[in-house]
Design a protein around this motif. Sequence first.
Motif, mmCIF file in Angstrom:
data_model
loop_
_atom_site.group_PDB
_atom_site.id
_atom_site.type_symbol
_atom_site.label_atom_id
_atom_site.label_comp_id
_atom_site.label_asym_id
_atom_site.label_seq_id
_atom_site.Cartn_x
_atom_site.Cartn_y
_atom_site.Cartn_z
ATOM 1 N N ALA A 213 30.287 -43.165 -0.983
ATOM 2 C CA ALA A 213 31.644 -42.856 -0.554
ATOM 3 C C ALA A 213 31.721 -41.447 0.029
ATOM 4 O O ALA A 213 32.383 -41.217 1.052
ATOM 5 N N ALA A 214 31.035 -40.497 -0.606
ATOM 6 C CA ALA A 214 31.040 -39.120 -0.108
ATOM 7 C C ALA A 214 30.362 -39.034 1.263
ATOM 8 O O ALA A 214 30.841 -38.324 2.162
ATOM 9 N N ALA A 215 29.253 -39.742 1.427
ATOM 10 C CA ALA A 215 28.556 -39.732 2.714
ATOM 11 C C ALA A 215 29.422 -40.367 3.804
ATOM 12 O O ALA A 215 29.482 -39.870 4.941
ATOM 13 N N GLU A 216 30.093 -41.467 3.454
ATOM 14 C CA GLU A 216 30.998 -42.118 4.406
ATOM 15 C C GLU A 216 32.127 -41.179 4.820
ATOM 16 O O GLU A 216 32.493 -41.104 5.993
ATOM 17 N N LEU A 217 32.667 -40.447 3.846
ATOM 18 C CA LEU A 217 33.755 -39.514 4.149
ATOM 19 C C LEU A 217 33.277 -38.401 5.071
ATOM 20 O O LEU A 217 33.956 -38.054 6.045
ATOM 21 N N ARG A 218 32.121 -37.822 4.782
ATOM 22 C CA ARG A 218 31.621 -36.735 5.624
ATOM 23 C C ARG A 218 31.388 -37.222 7.063
ATOM 24 O O ARG A 218 31.691 -36.506 8.020
ATOM 25 N N ALA A 219 30.858 -38.437 7.183
ATOM 26 C CA ALA A 219 30.611 -38.984 8.523
ATOM 27 C C ALA A 219 31.924 -39.228 9.268
ATOM 28 O O ALA A 219 32.035 -38.941 10.465
ATOM 29 N N ARG A 229 34.628 -30.624 2.490
ATOM 30 C CA ARG A 229 33.809 -30.424 1.296
ATOM 31 C C ARG A 229 34.132 -31.510 0.279
ATOM 32 O O ARG A 229 35.280 -31.925 0.141
ATOM 33 N N THR A 230 33.116 -31.952 -0.431
ATOM 34 C CA THR A 230 33.323 -32.974 -1.450
ATOM 35 C C THR A 230 33.020 -32.402 -2.826
ATOM 36 O O THR A 230 32.231 -31.466 -2.980
ATOM 37 N N GLY A 231 33.679 -32.971 -3.835
ATOM 38 C CA GLY A 231 33.492 -32.490 -5.192
ATOM 39 C C GLY A 231 33.724 -33.587 -6.205
ATOM 40 O O GLY A 231 34.024 -34.735 -5.861
ATOM 41 N N LEU A 232 33.597 -33.226 -7.485
ATOM 42 C CA LEU A 232 33.747 -34.166 -8.588
ATOM 43 C C LEU A 232 34.680 -33.582 -9.646
ATOM 44 O O LEU A 232 34.651 -32.380 -9.914
ATOM 45 N N ALA A 233 35.481 -34.448 -10.251
ATOM 46 C CA ALA A 233 36.309 -34.070 -11.395
ATOM 47 C C ALA A 233 35.593 -34.555 -12.656
ATOM 48 O O ALA A 233 35.347 -35.754 -12.816
ATOM 49 N N LEU A 234 35.244 -33.616 -13.556
ATOM 50 C CA LEU A 234 34.373 -33.931 -14.681
ATOM 51 C C LEU A 234 34.837 -33.257 -15.967
ATOM 52 O O LEU A 234 34.859 -32.023 -16.047
ATOM 53 N N GLN A 298 21.996 -28.384 -15.594
ATOM 54 C CA GLN A 298 21.047 -29.134 -14.781
ATOM 55 C C GLN A 298 21.727 -30.317 -14.103
ATOM 56 O O GLN A 298 21.481 -30.595 -12.920
ATOM 57 N N ALA A 299 22.609 -31.011 -14.832
ATOM 58 C CA ALA A 299 23.332 -32.137 -14.242
ATOM 59 C C ALA A 299 24.228 -31.674 -13.100
ATOM 60 O O ALA A 299 24.285 -32.308 -12.032
ATOM 61 N N LEU A 300 24.926 -30.558 -13.281
ATOM 62 C CA LEU A 300 25.767 -30.023 -12.217
ATOM 63 C C LEU A 300 24.931 -29.585 -11.019
ATOM 64 O O LEU A 300 25.331 -29.790 -9.867
ATOM 65 N N SER A 301 23.770 -29.006 -11.280
ATOM 66 C CA SER A 301 22.882 -28.602 -10.188
ATOM 67 C C SER A 301 22.379 -29.821 -9.408
ATOM 68 O O SER A 301 22.218 -29.759 -8.179
ATOM 69 N N GLN A 302 22.148 -30.917 -10.092
ATOM 70 C CA GLN A 302 21.738 -32.145 -9.416
ATOM 71 C C GLN A 302 22.852 -32.681 -8.526
ATOM 72 O O GLN A 302 22.603 -33.179 -7.420
ATOM 73 N N TYR A 303 24.091 -32.582 -9.011
ATOM 74 C CA TYR A 303 25.222 -32.968 -8.158
ATOM 75 C C TYR A 303 25.262 -32.081 -6.910
ATOM 76 O O TYR A 303 25.531 -32.563 -5.799
ATOM 77 N N ARG A 304 25.018 -30.786 -7.091
ATOM 78 C CA ARG A 304 24.994 -29.870 -5.943
ATOM 79 C C ARG A 304 23.953 -30.309 -4.931
ATOM 80 O O ARG A 304 24.194 -30.294 -3.719
ATOM 81 N N ALA A 305 22.782 -30.683 -5.417
ATOM 82 C CA ALA A 305 21.705 -31.110 -4.523
ATOM 83 C C ALA A 305 22.076 -32.373 -3.763
ATOM 84 O O ALA A 305 21.548 -32.629 -2.673
ATOM 85 N N ARG A 306 22.982 -33.155 -4.321
ATOM 86 C CA ARG A 306 23.445 -34.385 -3.660
ATOM 87 C C ARG A 306 24.612 -34.125 -2.707
ATOM 88 O O ARG A 306 25.141 -35.064 -2.111
ATOM 89 N N GLY A 307 25.020 -32.860 -2.569
ATOM 90 C CA GLY A 307 26.033 -32.514 -1.578
ATOM 91 C C GLY A 307 27.412 -32.213 -2.113
ATOM 92 O O GLY A 307 28.329 -31.939 -1.324
ATOM 93 N N PHE A 308 27.613 -32.245 -3.431
ATOM 94 C CA PHE A 308 28.920 -31.936 -4.004
ATOM 95 C C PHE A 308 29.023 -30.428 -4.230
ATOM 96 O O PHE A 308 28.170 -29.834 -4.877
ATOM 97 N N GLU A 309 30.092 -29.838 -3.714
ATOM 98 C CA GLU A 309 30.218 -28.380 -3.715
ATOM 99 C C GLU A 309 31.313 -27.861 -4.633
ATOM 100 O O GLU A 309 31.339 -26.679 -4.955
ATOM 101 N N VAL A 310 32.253 -28.721 -5.022
ATOM 102 C CA VAL A 310 33.411 -28.312 -5.814
ATOM 103 C C VAL A 310 33.443 -29.138 -7.090
ATOM 104 O O VAL A 310 33.290 -30.364 -7.053
ATOM 105 N N PHE A 311 33.642 -28.467 -8.226
ATOM 106 C CA PHE A 311 33.710 -29.167 -9.513
ATOM 107 C C PHE A 311 35.001 -28.783 -10.228
ATOM 108 O O PHE A 311 35.256 -27.605 -10.478
#
Length: 346
Positions: A213-219, A229-234, A298-311
């Motif tokens: 969904a995030a990739a579709e939105l960016r495209a 910018r995409t992010g996650l609510a956690l 580490q989990a948050l850093s993995q989300y960052r690596a997947r393109g999520f910038e805002v938490f």
Amino acid sequence: MTEFLWELPVRGDGRHVDTVSAHRGGFDFLDQVVLAAELSGLDGIVVPYDPAGEESWVVAASALRQTRHIRVGVEFHPAFGTPVYAAKLSATLQRLSHGRLDWRLQVETDTVDAAARGDRVTGSDRYRRAAEFLTVARGVWNEQQVLPGRFGGTGFEFGGDYYDVTDGGFRGILSGLPFPTVHLTGDSPEALALSAEHGDVHLFDDGPGVDDAAAELRAAANRHGRTIRTGLALPVVARETEDEAWARVLRQWREVHPAADESDVRALADDGARWAGFDRIGYRRRTGLVGSYEQVAQALSQYRARGFEVFEITGHPHIEELHRAGEHLLHLVDPAGRTLTTESHA
């Protein structure tokens, strides 16, 4: 730099699930949470729209008054008023806070909440109205200073299905200000289309298909010539050790399910630190993170690596969890952005 936000407890707060202490509600307490967020190094706070909580616009204005650096996001429905009125409110808040106000439009809503507001717009029409709302709000907003001199606007015209504007546009002290950063949410096709054309930040709940969904939105945003910018609510429960974190979750779980044991809680655990039971212990989100500070970082850093910038993170009790996040967690996720150096101090 990764951006961290905190959701305010507009219904109050307590040490136990679904309870509010007499000393943990109202504006004095909310002010304490806001100041704790700024002192803990969070980048922003979000004041959620909640029919059973304090009014988000009033709380946001108070939060901006109490702070100097942190950004404040106000969540509201487009049905709360006209986009011109929302823009004028926001222009005043932007001027008095040196441009620290963000918007989060709550477009997806349940039927009961909509009926309580007298909102008869349903389904995909809500997104069409939201698109018009943002178009009009940006249209009357002038980021370049426009001198006063007459009673009319600056020539903005709009005729839509929901809003009409004739000779709109802000002058004088209402002009020359940055438009609020627009945060949007949702994973439906309509929600993604709205964000692609009008949003600046889009927050998802974690779950299956969120990367697609995030990739579709960016495209889609790129096709409009825009970047989003995409992010996650956690929700987050982080402690010195993994066992301490799970013990905390188990205590909260037993407040709702007294006969439960640890296996019932662990059954909802997923890969790494992900846990899909937060909605059962008083949180608005289902999936969040549980573990040691290092595991959650580490989990948050993995989300960052997947393109999520805002938490957008949260935890309760709020003040205590805010200080834990600021002291033990944020610098592990983003050491370059959170560690004071000689250059950054200068």
